[in-house]
Design a protein around this motif. Structure first.
Motif, PDB file in Angstrom:
ATOM      1  N   ASP A   1     -33.652  72.887 -64.170  1.00 52.32           N
ATOM      2  CA  ASP A   1     -33.471  71.438 -64.157  1.00 52.32           C
ATOM      3  C   ASP A   1     -32.185  71.082 -64.873  1.00 52.32           C
ATOM      4  OD1 ASP A   1     -35.792  71.190 -62.844  1.00 52.32           O
ATOM      5  OD2 ASP A   1     -36.943  70.304 -64.476  1.00 52.32           O
ATOM      6  N   ARG A   2     -31.295  70.385 -64.206  1.00 49.64           N
ATOM      7  CA  ARG A   2     -30.052  69.948 -64.822  1.00 49.64           C
ATOM      8  C   ARG A   2     -30.184  68.483 -65.207  1.00 49.64           C
ATOM      9  NH1 ARG A   2     -28.632  74.520 -66.555  1.00 49.64           N
ATOM     10  NH2 ARG A   2     -28.398  76.078 -64.931  1.00 49.64           N
ATOM     11  N   LEU A   3     -29.778  68.169 -66.401  1.00 50.10           N
ATOM     12  CA  LEU A   3     -29.902  66.818 -66.897  1.00 50.10           C
ATOM     13  C   LEU A   3     -28.773  65.964 -66.331  1.00 50.10           C
ATOM     14  CD1 LEU A   3     -30.626  67.638 -70.640  1.00 50.10           C
ATOM     15  CD2 LEU A   3     -32.241  67.459 -68.755  1.00 50.10           C
ATOM     16  N   ASN A   4     -29.110  64.845 -65.734  1.00 45.96           N
ATOM     17  CA  ASN A   4     -28.083  63.962 -65.180  1.00 45.96           C
ATOM     18  C   ASN A   4     -27.267  63.312 -66.278  1.00 45.96           C
ATOM     19  OD1 ASN A   4     -28.836  64.425 -62.496  1.00 45.96           O
ATOM     20  ND2 ASN A   4     -30.489  62.926 -62.649  1.00 45.96           N
ATOM     21  N   ALA A   5     -27.907  63.079 -67.404  1.00 43.55           N
ATOM     22  CA  ALA A   5     -27.195  62.482 -68.546  1.00 43.55           C
ATOM     23  C   ALA A   5     -27.885  62.931 -69.814  1.00 43.55           C
ATOM     24  CB  ALA A   5     -27.223  60.958 -68.452  1.00 43.55           C
ATOM     25  N   LEU A   6     -27.153  62.988 -70.881  1.00 49.74           N
ATOM     26  CA  LEU A   6     -27.705  63.372 -72.166  1.00 49.74           C
ATOM     27  C   LEU A   6     -28.066  62.116 -72.939  1.00 49.74           C
ATOM     28  CD1 LEU A   6     -25.116  66.135 -73.095  1.00 49.74           C
ATOM     29  CD2 LEU A   6     -27.363  66.436 -72.083  1.00 49.74           C
ATOM     30  N   SER A   7     -29.334  61.979 -73.294  1.00 54.34           N
ATOM     31  CA  SER A   7     -29.740  60.780 -74.007  1.00 54.34           C
ATOM     32  C   SER A   7     -29.231  60.835 -75.441  1.00 54.34           C
ATOM     33  CB  SER A   7     -31.263  60.641 -74.002  1.00 54.34           C
ATOM     34  OG  SER A   7     -31.852  61.625 -74.815  1.00 54.34           O
ATOM     35  N   THR A   8     -28.961  59.689 -76.008  1.00 53.54           N
ATOM     36  CA  THR A   8     -28.484  59.656 -77.389  1.00 53.54           C
ATOM     37  C   THR A   8     -29.562  60.123 -78.345  1.00 53.54           C
ATOM     38  OG1 THR A   8     -29.159  57.331 -77.506  1.00 53.54           O
ATOM     39  CG2 THR A   8     -26.858  57.792 -76.953  1.00 53.54           C
ATOM     40  N   GLN A   9     -30.814  60.046 -77.918  1.00 50.37           N
ATOM     41  CA  GLN A   9     -31.887  60.525 -78.782  1.00 50.37           C
ATOM     42  C   GLN A   9     -31.845  62.045 -78.899  1.00 50.37           C
ATOM     43  OE1 GLN A   9     -35.809  59.509 -77.460  1.00 50.37           O
ATOM     44  NE2 GLN A   9     -36.823  60.575 -79.127  1.00 50.37           N
ATOM     45  N   ASN A  10     -31.511  62.725 -77.820  1.00 50.69           N
ATOM     46  CA  ASN A  10     -31.533  64.184 -77.817  1.00 50.69           C
ATOM     47  C   ASN A  10     -30.211  64.811 -78.216  1.00 50.69           C
ATOM     48  OD1 ASN A  10     -34.200  64.331 -77.061  1.00 50.69           O
ATOM     49  ND2 ASN A  10     -33.757  64.348 -74.880  1.00 50.69           N
ATOM     50  N   PHE A  11     -29.111  64.095 -78.055  1.00 52.16           N
ATOM     51  CA  PHE A  11     -27.814  64.653 -78.402  1.00 52.16           C
ATOM     52  C   PHE A  11     -26.975  63.633 -79.136  1.00 52.16           C
ATOM     53  CE2 PHE A  11     -28.948  67.593 -75.029  1.00 52.16           C
ATOM     54  CZ  PHE A  11     -28.565  68.796 -75.582  1.00 52.16           C
ATOM     55  N   ALA A  12     -26.800  63.880 -80.443  1.00 53.07           N
ATOM     56  CA  ALA A  12     -25.960  62.987 -81.236  1.00 53.07           C
ATOM     57  C   ALA A  12     -24.484  63.289 -81.016  1.00 53.07           C
ATOM     58  CB  ALA A  12     -26.300  63.123 -82.717  1.00 53.07           C
ATOM     59  N   VAL A  13     -24.179  64.498 -80.496  1.00 59.00           N
ATOM     60  CA  VAL A  13     -22.790  64.895 -80.282  1.00 59.00           C
ATOM     61  C   VAL A  13     -22.559  65.031 -78.789  1.00 59.00           C
ATOM     62  CG1 VAL A  13     -21.016  66.612 -80.781  1.00 59.00           C
ATOM     63  CG2 VAL A  13     -22.852  66.202 -82.421  1.00 59.00           C
ATOM     64  N   LYS A  14     -21.711  64.193 -78.248  1.00 60.81           N
ATOM     65  CA  LYS A  14     -21.416  64.230 -76.825  1.00 60.81           C
ATOM     66  C   LYS A  14     -19.994  64.701 -76.599  1.00 60.81           C
ATOM     67  CE  LYS A  14     -24.673  60.808 -75.165  1.00 60.81           C
ATOM     68  NZ  LYS A  14     -24.931  59.911 -74.041  1.00 60.81           N
ATOM     69  N   ALA A  15     -19.720  65.085 -75.367  1.00 63.85           N
ATOM     70  CA  ALA A  15     -18.350  65.428 -75.031  1.00 63.85           C
ATOM     71  C   ALA A  15     -17.459  64.212 -75.270  1.00 63.85           C
ATOM     72  CB  ALA A  15     -18.271  65.856 -73.565  1.00 63.85           C
ATOM     73  N   ASP A  16     -16.291  64.432 -75.869  1.00 64.50           N
ATOM     74  CA  ASP A  16     -15.395  63.337 -76.173  1.00 64.50           C
ATOM     75  C   ASP A  16     -14.116  63.494 -75.368  1.00 64.50           C
ATOM     76  OD1 ASP A  16     -14.059  65.408 -77.463  1.00 64.50           O
ATOM     77  OD2 ASP A  16     -14.904  64.883 -79.422  1.00 64.50           O
ATOM     78  N   ASP A  17     -13.031  62.863 -75.816  1.00 62.61           N
ATOM     79  CA  ASP A  17     -11.786  62.917 -75.065  1.00 62.61           C
ATOM     80  C   ASP A  17     -11.222  64.332 -75.010  1.00 62.61           C
ATOM     81  OD1 ASP A  17     -11.924  60.246 -74.570  1.00 62.61           O
ATOM     82  OD2 ASP A  17     -10.645  59.673 -76.257  1.00 62.61           O
ATOM     83  N   ASP A  18     -11.600  65.188 -75.971  1.00 66.73           N
ATOM     84  CA  ASP A  18     -11.091  66.553 -76.000  1.00 66.73           C
ATOM     85  C   ASP A  18     -12.016  67.523 -75.277  1.00 66.73           C
ATOM     86  OD1 ASP A  18      -8.793  65.879 -77.508  1.00 66.73           O
ATOM     87  OD2 ASP A  18      -9.994  65.880 -79.343  1.00 66.73           O
ATOM     88  N   PHE A  19     -13.312  67.440 -75.568  1.00 64.27           N
ATOM     89  CA  PHE A  19     -14.285  68.309 -74.913  1.00 64.27           C
ATOM     90  C   PHE A  19     -14.925  67.587 -73.732  1.00 64.27           C
ATOM     91  CE2 PHE A  19     -14.092  70.647 -78.889  1.00 64.27           C
ATOM     92  CZ  PHE A  19     -14.241  71.961 -78.467  1.00 64.27           C
ATOM     93  N   LYS A  20     -14.966  68.254 -72.591  1.00 67.20           N
ATOM     94  CA  LYS A  20     -15.581  67.711 -71.396  1.00 67.20           C
ATOM     95  C   LYS A  20     -16.815  68.530 -71.044  1.00 67.20           C
ATOM     96  CE  LYS A  20     -12.205  64.762 -70.938  1.00 67.20           C
ATOM     97  NZ  LYS A  20     -12.420  63.324 -71.258  1.00 67.20           N
ATOM     98  N   SER A  21     -17.898  67.841 -70.728  1.00 67.03           N
ATOM     99  CA  SER A  21     -19.135  68.520 -70.344  1.00 67.03           C
ATOM    100  C   SER A  21     -18.957  69.161 -68.969  1.00 67.03           C
ATOM    101  CB  SER A  21     -20.291  67.523 -70.313  1.00 67.03           C
ATOM    102  OG  SER A  21     -21.480  68.157 -69.899  1.00 67.03           O
ATOM    103  N   ILE A  22     -19.289  70.452 -68.858  1.00 69.55           N
ATOM    104  CA  ILE A  22     -19.179  71.126 -67.568  1.00 69.55           C
ATOM    105  C   ILE A  22     -20.542  71.565 -67.032  1.00 69.55           C
ATOM    106  CG2 ILE A  22     -16.799  71.866 -67.872  1.00 69.55           C
ATOM    107  CD1 ILE A  22     -17.757  74.550 -68.789  1.00 69.55           C
ATOM    108  N   GLN A  23     -21.549  71.651 -67.894  1.00 69.70           N
ATOM    109  CA  GLN A  23     -22.899  71.971 -67.430  1.00 69.70           C
ATOM    110  C   GLN A  23     -23.904  71.606 -68.508  1.00 69.70           C
ATOM    111  OE1 GLN A  23     -24.430  76.112 -67.069  1.00 69.70           O
ATOM    112  NE2 GLN A  23     -24.563  75.666 -64.896  1.00 69.70           N
ATOM    113  N   THR A  24     -25.011  71.029 -68.093  1.00 69.36           N
ATOM    114  CA  THR A  24     -26.102  70.730 -69.019  1.00 69.36           C
ATOM    115  C   THR A  24     -27.387  71.323 -68.480  1.00 69.36           C
ATOM    116  OG1 THR A  24     -26.576  68.602 -67.959  1.00 69.36           O
ATOM    117  CG2 THR A  24     -25.028  68.594 -69.818  1.00 69.36           C
TER     118      THR A  24
END
Length: 216
Positions: free
Chosen positions: A103-126
């Motif tokens: 199961d791939r997550l369509n989006a990371l909830s703020t409850q489960n992930f306090a650290v998200k990809a920012d301008d430097d790091f880009k999410s490539i797979q969850t």
């Protein structure tokens, strides 16, 4: 009770203490001295000393499977954790213990992930892995189960992040939980890309552990 940790300190702890098994040289470390944990790690093998008991973790890698044999050297009991990459299923002593691995997550909830990809790091797979375990599982085996979906993290990285007391509480008081991760990449001109995992664990009791960063 929800377990919270300071991000900057924890990030350093996980990054420095985790040994990528696929390309690691021999290393030794002591983590959480109050809980009497230390380890050595080299290619394909970890030796964990947890509260005076030594566990050896021997890994075997194939193209589509990772298997870890955890041996308690005090009584020679053995636990086997394997991760089938073809169906993203974790097995404990031959019994399937995970679901929804693909199961791939369509989006990371703020409850489960306090650290998200920012301008430097880009999410490539969850992704996520829901695991269960039998009563009596050791902290060493539980750490391996949590670690195997995240390439290179290893059981020392899980113990460094979550702590022995936290893992002991989970092993004794929960019947399962979910590992969530976000694999990220940062591109810098003229240097190789930098990758990292942002991950967390939520026990079946609802207790949340994270957010952690592991950089291979």
């Amino acid at each position: 009770m929800i377990k919270k940790m300071t991000f900057s300190v924890l990030s350093a702890c996980v990054i420095l203490s985790s040994v990528p098994l696929a390309n690691a040289e021999a290393s030794t470390a002591s983590i959480d001295a109050s809980s009497k944990f230390s380890y050595t790690s080299q290619l394909g093998k970890e030796v964990l000393n947890i509260d005076g008991i030594t566990y050896t973790v021997d890994y075997n890698y194939t193209e589509d499977n990772t298997t870890a044999v955890i041996t308690n050297t005090l009584d020679n009991s053995i636990e086997i954790v394997s991760y089938d990459l073809t169906n993203s299923t974790i097995y404990y002593n031959g019994k399937a213990m995970s679901t929804n691995g693909n199961d791939r997550l369509n989006a990371l909830s703020t409850q489960n992930f306090a650290v998200k990809a920012d301008d430097d790091f880009k999410s490539i797979q969850t992704g996520s892995e829901k695991i269960t375990w039998a009563k009596g599982i050791t902290v060493a085996a539980l750490a391996v189960m949590i670690a195997v979906p995240i390439a290179g993290l290893g059981s020392p990285g899980v113990i460094a992040a979550m702590g022995l007391s936290g893992l002991a509480t989970i092993a004794g008081g929960a019947i399962g939980g979910t590992v969530n991760w976000d694999y990220q990449r940062m591109i810098i001109p003229f240097v190789p890309p930098i990758h990292r995992y942002v991950w967390s664990f939520t026990a079946s009791t609802g207790d949340y552990y994270g957010t952690y960063i592991y950089q291979p």
